[in-house]
Scaffold this motif. Structure first.
Motif, mmCIF file in Angstrom:
data_model
loop_
_atom_site.group_PDB
_atom_site.id
_atom_site.type_symbol
_atom_site.label_atom_id
_atom_site.label_comp_id
_atom_site.label_asym_id
_atom_site.label_seq_id
_atom_site.Cartn_x
_atom_site.Cartn_y
_atom_site.Cartn_z
ATOM 1 N N LEU A 150 0.856 -1.177 0.000
ATOM 2 C CA LEU A 150 0.000 0.000 0.000
ATOM 3 C C LEU A 150 0.894 1.228 0.000
ATOM 4 N N VAL A 151 0.674 2.136 -0.964
ATOM 5 C CA VAL A 151 1.463 3.362 -1.023
ATOM 6 C C VAL A 151 0.540 4.534 -0.682
ATOM 7 N N THR A 152 0.965 5.354 0.284
ATOM 8 C CA THR A 152 0.183 6.523 0.679
ATOM 9 C C THR A 152 0.624 7.727 -0.139
ATOM 10 N N LEU A 153 -0.316 8.427 -0.744
ATOM 11 C CA LEU A 153 0.006 9.605 -1.551
ATOM 12 C C LEU A 153 -0.963 10.728 -1.200
ATOM 13 N N PRO A 154 -0.535 11.977 -1.413
ATOM 14 C CA PRO A 154 -1.499 13.055 -1.213
ATOM 15 C C PRO A 154 -2.610 12.953 -2.250
ATOM 16 N N SER A 155 -3.793 13.356 -1.855
ATOM 17 C CA SER A 155 -4.913 13.339 -2.787
ATOM 18 C C SER A 155 -4.582 14.218 -3.995
ATOM 19 N N GLY A 156 -4.901 13.758 -5.212
ATOM 20 C CA GLY A 156 -4.570 14.497 -6.422
ATOM 21 C C GLY A 156 -3.303 13.993 -7.094
ATOM 22 N N SER A 157 -2.658 13.011 -6.474
ATOM 23 C CA SER A 157 -1.420 12.478 -7.040
ATOM 24 C C SER A 157 -1.680 11.758 -8.357
ATOM 25 N N THR A 158 -0.633 11.736 -9.178
ATOM 26 C CA THR A 158 -0.738 11.142 -10.508
ATOM 27 C C THR A 158 0.069 9.847 -10.582
ATOM 28 N N VAL A 159 -0.009 9.220 -11.752
ATOM 29 C CA VAL A 159 0.797 8.035 -12.017
ATOM 30 C C VAL A 159 2.278 8.346 -11.775
ATOM 31 N N LEU A 160 2.705 9.516 -12.232
ATOM 32 C CA LEU A 160 4.109 9.905 -12.093
ATOM 33 C C LEU A 160 4.499 10.065 -10.616
ATOM 34 N N ASP A 161 3.620 10.654 -9.817
ATOM 35 C CA ASP A 161 3.874 10.760 -8.384
ATOM 36 C C ASP A 161 4.058 9.383 -7.760
ATOM 37 N N ALA A 162 3.169 8.467 -8.131
ATOM 38 C CA ALA A 162 3.238 7.115 -7.581
ATOM 39 C C ALA A 162 4.552 6.461 -7.979
ATOM 40 N N ALA A 163 4.962 6.663 -9.252
ATOM 41 C CA ALA A 163 6.204 6.064 -9.731
ATOM 42 C C ALA A 163 7.386 6.528 -8.877
ATOM 43 N N PHE A 164 7.462 7.835 -8.624
ATOM 44 C CA PHE A 164 8.559 8.349 -7.799
ATOM 45 C C PHE A 164 8.430 7.892 -6.348
ATOM 46 N N ALA A 165 7.214 7.762 -5.867
ATOM 47 C CA ALA A 165 7.024 7.335 -4.483
ATOM 48 C C ALA A 165 7.484 5.896 -4.290
ATOM 49 N N ILE A 166 7.298 5.079 -5.328
ATOM 50 C CA ILE A 166 7.678 3.668 -5.188
ATOM 51 C C ILE A 166 9.197 3.520 -5.311
ATOM 52 N N HIS A 167 9.758 4.146 -6.340
ATOM 53 C CA HIS A 167 11.209 4.063 -6.512
ATOM 54 C C HIS A 167 11.659 5.138 -7.509
ATOM 55 N N SER A 168 12.766 5.824 -7.216
ATOM 56 C CA SER A 168 13.251 6.877 -8.109
ATOM 57 C C SER A 168 13.444 6.378 -9.535
ATOM 58 N N ASP A 169 13.956 5.159 -9.670
ATOM 59 C CA ASP A 169 14.201 4.611 -11.006
ATOM 60 C C ASP A 169 12.915 4.478 -11.808
ATOM 61 N N LEU A 170 11.841 4.057 -11.108
ATOM 62 C CA LEU A 170 10.551 3.959 -11.796
ATOM 63 C C LEU A 170 10.106 5.346 -12.234
ATOM 64 N N GLY A 171 10.391 6.324 -11.389
ATOM 65 C CA GLY A 171 10.002 7.695 -11.694
ATOM 66 C C GLY A 171 10.703 8.224 -12.929
ATOM 67 N N VAL A 172 12.032 8.155 -12.925
ATOM 68 C CA VAL A 172 12.761 8.802 -14.023
ATOM 69 C C VAL A 172 12.576 8.079 -15.357
ATOM 70 N N HIS A 173 12.147 6.836 -15.333
ATOM 71 C CA HIS A 173 11.935 6.113 -16.597
ATOM 72 C C HIS A 173 10.459 5.876 -16.905
ATOM 73 N N CYS A 174 9.596 6.579 -16.182
ATOM 74 C CA CYS A 174 8.159 6.292 -16.311
ATOM 75 C C CYS A 174 7.591 6.713 -17.674
ATOM 76 N N VAL A 175 6.957 5.781 -18.334
ATOM 77 C CA VAL A 175 6.315 6.055 -19.620
ATOM 78 C C VAL A 175 4.800 6.180 -19.441
ATOM 79 N N ALA A 176 4.269 5.325 -18.594
ATOM 80 C CA ALA A 176 2.823 5.274 -18.410
ATOM 81 C C ALA A 176 2.527 4.455 -17.163
ATOM 82 N N GLY A 177 1.250 4.351 -16.832
ATOM 83 C CA GLY A 177 0.865 3.507 -15.716
ATOM 84 C C GLY A 177 -0.260 2.588 -16.143
ATOM 85 N N GLN A 178 -0.157 1.347 -15.702
ATOM 86 C CA GLN A 178 -1.275 0.454 -15.931
ATOM 87 C C GLN A 178 -2.124 0.536 -14.662
#
Ligand code: MN
Length: 523
Positions: free
Chosen positions: A420-448
């Protein structure tokens, strides 16, 4: 360091109160079904007295009265044994004195020290600030408890005493503690089959969160009492005759809803008191010598109702054959009573009833002679662990009761691994990517997201399941800052852009093109 164990009570009024509280604890222990280990308890009491010497509760009471009462609740209301009683006596020692858990281990053994540490961990780290109570932390709490459920049970006793003495706190603090109790401890009590704890937690919380409504509902309940009694008595009269004829020993009581459950229904359904309270409910509890014929007798009593009244076919619940996950067993039916009123009926054996009301305490009461208390406790703890490891069909209801909506400033999304990842309300796929791991963030193309492919700027909602799609060739560009809101993501993107600018030749610093993603460069 071991505290001075020589212990005598000076003859003043305060000491007399402490002594009286200790005597009540020992009386409750001696009345229980446990092996008699009074010396052990006395040792823990002396330790706690030394550790809390001079300490006071907010209402001015000597501090030791609190652990003494928590220990009494643990044995008298939860049915726990000497290990838990010792842990309850010592549960605030780590926080309020210089004694360490090694000291506790030396004096009372490793198990007691372990439980005390567990309780301290819950108080300090996980649930310390009510504002921070979140669903994921609650899950962590559940996981932490599965190592030894006595940690949570002692914590429940602690919370119960704090709620019963909440008057002493400032109003603001009262509300925070009451909220936490309502959203964390009441559902947990329900989960553990401790219905008395659940109802008392809810009613106490309501008394502080909605004092006006609480007083109002209580007085209306009292006012309508006589009429209620009259209708239910008329309803059960023919059933009583049948029970008597069949030689049952039983009691029938009109069931009164708790103030909180009435309030909750009024709020949820937007209906007035009368409408909620118009639902009548009675409970039949019969004595039964032999467990074998419990089920048969439940259904026999069912026929006493069915022979006299119309039974609502859709509202029959056989929790006798298929107990609830928390161990609850009873036969529920709804019958058409006098004046066309639907009346809910619960049919329970004495044992079913006590297990429903007392949870573990009742398990102790009904333990058979060939099992030792410790073995019994192990069995019970394993059952709880199983429930937590493989939540049954009502697990969703359970999670619902945590009331995610309370924490509307935050959302919770699940990773493919179920974290379970806690994010501020209004967060996007990109926010989630960075919250999970920086590498996912900087290489993020999209979210399923819930199996749909969505762009990095897509706003997430609580409960979404998200898998981050990455590409090694993908890197942050300045317009990524428009697609995220969290400081973490923005900071990492800016850091990346700055480094890139530093490394690049002048003139190229405006960033590389990102042509391969339809999401980052919408047409
Ligand atoms: Mn405490």
């Amino acid at each position: 360091m071991t505290p001075e164990l020589s212990f005598s009570l000076p003859a003043d009024a305060e000491s007399a109160r402490i002594h009286e509280a200790y005597r009540r604890l020992i009386d409750a222990y001696l009345r229980s079904n446990h092996r008699r280990k009074v010396e052990r308890i006395e040792k823990a009491f002396r330790f706690a007295s030394a550790a809390h010497a001079g300490g006071r509760r907010r209402n001015g009471d000597p501090y030791i009265l609190h652990p003494l009462e928590v220990a009494r609740i643990a044995v008298a209301e939860l049915g726990l044994g000497s290990t838990s009683i010792c842990a309850a006596l010592l549960h605030d020692v780590l926080e309020n004195s210089d004694y360490t858990s090694e000291d506790i281990e030396d004096a009372c053994g490793p198990k007691v020290a372990e439980i005390v540490e567990g309780v301290a961990r819950i108080s300090g780290g996980i649930l310390g600030r009510a504002a921070e109570v979140q669903a994921d932390k609650f899950r962590k709490l559940l996981l932490s408890m599965s190592s030894d459920v006595r940690v949570v049970l002692v914590k429940m006793a602690d919370r119960m005493h704090n709620m019963r003495t909440l008057d002493a706190l400032a109003p603001e603090k009262q509300r925070r503690v009451a909220d936490e109790t309502l959203y964390v401890y009441a559902p947990l009590a329900h989960r553990l089959g401790l219905s008395r704890f659940k109802y008392e937690f809810e009613d106490l919380a309501m008394r502080y969160n909605h004092p006006q409504e609480y007083a109002d509902i209580c007085s209306r309940v009292v006012d309508s009492e006589a009429e209620r009694r009259r209708i239910t008595e008329e309803f059960v009269a023919p059933v009583r005759r049948r029970l008597d004829e069949a030689g049952f020993s039983y009691e029938i009581a009109a069931r009164v809803k708790s103030a909180y459950s009435i309030f909750n229904k009024m709020e949820k359904k937007g209906v007035p008191f009368e409408e909620v309270y118009d639902i009548y409910a009675v409970r039949v509890i019969f004595d039964n010598a032999d467990d074998e014929d419990e089920k048969l007798r439940c259904w026999q009593i069912y026929t006493f109702f069915a022979d006299n009244y119309q039974i609502h076919p859709g509202r029959l619940r056989d929790w006798v054959s298929a107990p609830k996950a928390n161990g609850y067993r009873a036969l529920h039916l709804t019958a058409m009573g006098p004046a066309g009123k639907w009346i809910e009926v619960q049919i329970r054996s004495r044992k079913m009833h006590e297990i429903a009301e007392l949870g573990f305490a009742a398990h102790w009461k009904y333990k058979t002679d060939d099992t030792t208390p410790e073995a019994e406790l192990d069995t019970w703890m394993n059952t709880i662990k199983e429930i937590l490891a493989n939540p049954g069909p009502d697990a969703i209801d359970f999670l619902d009761t945590i009331k995610l909506s309370l924490y509307s400033k935050e959302i919770y999304v699940f990773t493919p691994a179920g974290d379970l990842v806690t994010l501020p309300s209004g967060s996007t796929v990109l926010d989630a990517a960075f919250a999970i791991h920086s590498d996912l963030g900087v290489h993020c193309v999209a979210g399923q997201v819930n199996r749909r492919l969505l762009p990095p700027g897509h706003r997430l909602e609580s409960g979404d399941q998200i898998r981050i799609i990455t590409a090694d060739s993908r890197h942050p560009a300045p317009d990524w800052l428009d697609r995220c809101i969290t400081p973490t993501a923005r900071h990492k993107i800016k850091t990346f852009l700055r480094k890139q600018a530093d490394n690049a030749a002048p003139g190229q610093a405006s960033g590389p093109g990102q042509p391969d993603s339809p999401f980052l460069n919408p047409a």
